[in-house]
Structure formats: C-alpha cells, structure tokens
Design a protein around this motif. Structure first.
Motif, PDB file in Angstrom:
ATOM      1  N   PHE A  28      10.885  15.416  50.631  1.00  0.00           N
ATOM      2  CA  PHE A  28      10.333  14.934  51.896  1.00  0.00           C
ATOM      3  C   PHE A  28       9.570  16.064  52.569  1.00  0.00           C
ATOM      4  O   PHE A  28       9.734  17.234  52.219  1.00  0.00           O
ATOM      5  CB  PHE A  28      11.430  14.372  52.820  1.00  0.00           C
ATOM      6  CG  PHE A  28      12.457  15.386  53.264  1.00  0.00           C
ATOM      7  CD1 PHE A  28      12.312  16.073  54.461  1.00  0.00           C
ATOM      8  CD2 PHE A  28      13.580  15.637  52.494  1.00  0.00           C
ATOM      9  CE1 PHE A  28      13.254  16.994  54.879  1.00  0.00           C
ATOM     10  CE2 PHE A  28      14.540  16.544  52.891  1.00  0.00           C
ATOM     11  CZ  PHE A  28      14.378  17.228  54.101  1.00  0.00           C
ATOM     12  N   THR A  29       8.749  15.683  53.527  1.00  0.00           N
ATOM     13  CA  THR A  29       7.978  16.672  54.283  1.00  0.00           C
ATOM     14  C   THR A  29       8.593  16.866  55.666  1.00  0.00           C
ATOM     15  O   THR A  29       9.380  16.044  56.133  1.00  0.00           O
ATOM     16  CB  THR A  29       6.521  16.224  54.462  1.00  0.00           C
ATOM     17  OG1 THR A  29       6.502  15.040  55.262  1.00  0.00           O
ATOM     18  CG2 THR A  29       5.838  15.985  53.122  1.00  0.00           C
ATOM     19  N   ARG A  30       8.202  17.952  56.290  1.00  0.00           N
ATOM     20  CA  ARG A  30       8.671  18.230  57.651  1.00  0.00           C
ATOM     21  C   ARG A  30       8.250  17.109  58.597  1.00  0.00           C
ATOM     22  O   ARG A  30       9.019  16.690  59.460  1.00  0.00           O
ATOM     23  CB  ARG A  30       8.104  19.570  58.127  1.00  0.00           C
ATOM     24  CG  ARG A  30       8.504  19.894  59.550  1.00  0.00           C
ATOM     25  CD  ARG A  30       7.978  21.219  60.068  1.00  0.00           C
ATOM     26  NE  ARG A  30       6.699  21.606  59.520  1.00  0.00           N
ATOM     27  CZ  ARG A  30       6.442  22.788  58.987  1.00  0.00           C
ATOM     28  NH1 ARG A  30       7.366  23.696  58.915  1.00  0.00           N
ATOM     29  NH2 ARG A  30       5.242  23.061  58.526  1.00  0.00           N
ATOM     30  N   GLU A  31       7.051  16.576  58.406  1.00  0.00           N
ATOM     31  CA  GLU A  31       6.560  15.509  59.281  1.00  0.00           C
ATOM     32  C   GLU A  31       7.416  14.245  59.151  1.00  0.00           C
ATOM     33  O   GLU A  31       7.722  13.593  60.143  1.00  0.00           O
ATOM     34  CB  GLU A  31       5.099  15.184  58.970  1.00  0.00           C
ATOM     35  CG  GLU A  31       4.132  16.279  59.349  1.00  0.00           C
ATOM     36  CD  GLU A  31       4.059  17.413  58.325  1.00  0.00           C
ATOM     37  OE1 GLU A  31       4.539  17.241  57.173  1.00  0.00           O
ATOM     38  OE2 GLU A  31       3.535  18.476  58.679  1.00  0.00           O
ATOM     39  N   GLU A  32       7.788  13.897  57.914  1.00  0.00           N
ATOM     40  CA  GLU A  32       8.657  12.731  57.705  1.00  0.00           C
ATOM     41  C   GLU A  32      10.001  12.918  58.395  1.00  0.00           C
ATOM     42  O   GLU A  32      10.491  12.021  59.075  1.00  0.00           O
ATOM     43  CB  GLU A  32       8.910  12.502  56.215  1.00  0.00           C
ATOM     44  CG  GLU A  32       7.749  11.968  55.445  1.00  0.00           C
ATOM     45  CD  GLU A  32       8.088  11.864  53.979  1.00  0.00           C
ATOM     46  OE1 GLU A  32       8.126  10.716  53.485  1.00  0.00           O
ATOM     47  OE2 GLU A  32       8.316  12.900  53.332  1.00  0.00           O
ATOM     48  N   ALA A  33      10.590  14.081  58.217  1.00  0.00           N
ATOM     49  CA  ALA A  33      11.899  14.345  58.818  1.00  0.00           C
ATOM     50  C   ALA A  33      11.821  14.311  60.340  1.00  0.00           C
ATOM     51  O   ALA A  33      12.690  13.728  60.999  1.00  0.00           O
ATOM     52  CB  ALA A  33      12.432  15.689  58.345  1.00  0.00           C
ATOM     53  N   ALA A  34      10.780  14.908  60.907  1.00  0.00           N
ATOM     54  CA  ALA A  34      10.633  14.915  62.365  1.00  0.00           C
ATOM     55  C   ALA A  34      10.484  13.491  62.898  1.00  0.00           C
ATOM     56  O   ALA A  34      11.062  13.140  63.930  1.00  0.00           O
ATOM     57  CB  ALA A  34       9.435  15.768  62.773  1.00  0.00           C
ATOM     58  N   ASP A  41      10.300  20.283  66.574  1.00  0.00           N
ATOM     59  CA  ASP A  41      10.046  21.109  65.400  1.00  0.00           C
ATOM     60  C   ASP A  41      11.059  22.253  65.315  1.00  0.00           C
ATOM     61  O   ASP A  41      11.544  22.585  64.235  1.00  0.00           O
ATOM     62  CB  ASP A  41       8.616  21.653  65.438  1.00  0.00           C
ATOM     63  CG  ASP A  41       8.202  22.255  64.117  1.00  0.00           C
ATOM     64  OD1 ASP A  41       8.395  21.602  63.077  1.00  0.00           O
ATOM     65  OD2 ASP A  41       7.690  23.392  64.127  1.00  0.00           O
ATOM     66  N   THR A  42      11.399  22.832  66.455  1.00  0.00           N
ATOM     67  CA  THR A  42      12.380  23.920  66.484  1.00  0.00           C
ATOM     68  C   THR A  42      13.745  23.433  66.018  1.00  0.00           C
ATOM     69  O   THR A  42      14.403  24.089  65.197  1.00  0.00           O
ATOM     70  CB  THR A  42      12.487  24.522  67.896  1.00  0.00           C
ATOM     71  OG1 THR A  42      11.198  24.996  68.285  1.00  0.00           O
ATOM     72  CG2 THR A  42      13.492  25.642  67.949  1.00  0.00           C
ATOM     73  N   ALA A  43      14.185  22.289  66.515  1.00  0.00           N
ATOM     74  CA  ALA A  43      15.478  21.733  66.109  1.00  0.00           C
ATOM     75  C   ALA A  43      15.474  21.385  64.624  1.00  0.00           C
ATOM     76  O   ALA A  43      16.472  21.600  63.932  1.00  0.00           O
ATOM     77  CB  ALA A  43      15.808  20.503  66.944  1.00  0.00           C
ATOM     78  N   LEU A  44      14.352  20.882  64.135  1.00  0.00           N
ATOM     79  CA  LEU A  44      14.246  20.548  62.716  1.00  0.00           C
ATOM     80  C   LEU A  44      14.330  21.808  61.856  1.00  0.00           C
ATOM     81  O   LEU A  44      15.008  21.825  60.836  1.00  0.00           O
ATOM     82  CB  LEU A  44      12.944  19.796  62.439  1.00  0.00           C
ATOM     83  CG  LEU A  44      12.730  19.372  60.994  1.00  0.00           C
ATOM     84  CD1 LEU A  44      13.855  18.461  60.525  1.00  0.00           C
ATOM     85  CD2 LEU A  44      11.394  18.682  60.853  1.00  0.00           C
ATOM     86  N   ARG A  45      13.655  22.876  62.275  1.00  0.00           N
ATOM     87  CA  ARG A  45      13.730  24.136  61.534  1.00  0.00           C
ATOM     88  C   ARG A  45      15.165  24.654  61.466  1.00  0.00           C
ATOM     89  O   ARG A  45      15.617  25.121  60.414  1.00  0.00           O
ATOM     90  CB  ARG A  45      12.827  25.195  62.174  1.00  0.00           C
ATOM     91  CG  ARG A  45      11.433  25.171  61.595  1.00  0.00           C
ATOM     92  CD  ARG A  45      10.600  26.303  62.110  1.00  0.00           C
ATOM     93  NE  ARG A  45       9.865  25.744  63.233  1.00  0.00           N
ATOM     94  CZ  ARG A  45       9.591  26.347  64.362  1.00  0.00           C
ATOM     95  NH1 ARG A  45       9.956  27.584  64.556  1.00  0.00           N
ATOM     96  NH2 ARG A  45       8.933  25.749  65.309  1.00  0.00           N
ATOM     97  N   GLN A  46      15.883  24.560  62.579  1.00  0.00           N
ATOM     98  CA  GLN A  46      17.274  25.025  62.601  1.00  0.00           C
ATOM     99  C   GLN A  46      18.155  24.163  61.698  1.00  0.00           C
ATOM    100  O   GLN A  46      19.001  24.684  60.970  1.00  0.00           O
ATOM    101  CB  GLN A  46      17.812  25.018  64.026  1.00  0.00           C
ATOM    102  CG  GLN A  46      17.168  26.073  64.897  1.00  0.00           C
ATOM    103  CD  GLN A  46      17.585  25.962  66.351  1.00  0.00           C
ATOM    104  OE1 GLN A  46      18.141  24.949  66.769  1.00  0.00           O
ATOM    105  NE2 GLN A  46      17.306  26.988  67.122  1.00  0.00           N
ATOM    106  N   ALA A  47      17.964  22.847  61.742  1.00  0.00           N
ATOM    107  CA  ALA A  47      18.745  21.945  60.889  1.00  0.00           C
ATOM    108  C   ALA A  47      18.446  22.205  59.419  1.00  0.00           C
ATOM    109  O   ALA A  47      19.360  22.240  58.584  1.00  0.00           O
ATOM    110  CB  ALA A  47      18.449  20.493  61.251  1.00  0.00           C
TER     111      ALA A  47
END
Length: 71
Positions: A28-34, A41-47
């Motif tokens: 998956f991509t970062r955009e899909e997960a977000a 984006d910050t919370a996603l990076r930490q997760a």
C-alpha cells in the motif's frame, strides 16, 4: 489523478494493515493509508515506524509499504 475514497469509519493503522493482509494485499501507499485511517501525515509516519519496529512492515521506498506476513 485518483480521488480519495470517502471513508465513513476510519481504521486504526494496525487494523488497516490487518484488513489488507486478510484480503490478500501486501502493499500500500502512504496516500492510501492516510485516506483509510483518517489521520495526519505525522501520525501515519509514527504508526508506520511502530509497525516497522515490530517487523510487520518494510518500506522499500519512501511512501510505499510492504506488509510482512506473520508466518
């Protein structure tokens, strides 16, 4: 250009990864997960960092993730 899916109930990142894996998807991509998780984006990076430390994810290139099977 893709449009973001409209998500009624956002999923926590761990559940997002588990659901993808259960459906047979392992990337998956970062955009899909977000979009699915509804987090910054910050919370996603930490997760993602937590999941990488648990060896549940690898990131072969920025913004692209591969789920590591638990077997």
């Amino acid at each position: 250009m893709r449009t973001k899916p409209q998500i009624q109930d956002p999923l926590p990142p761990t559940q997002f990864v588990d659901r993808l894996k259960e459906s047979g998807r392992y990337t998956f991509t970062r955009e899909e997960a977000a979009a699915w998780c509804g987090i910054s984006d910050t919370a996603l990076r930490q997760a993602a960092l937590r999941l990488r430390k648990q060896e549940r994810l690898v990131m072969p290139r920025p913004g692209f993730f591969v789920i590591v099977p638990l077997e």
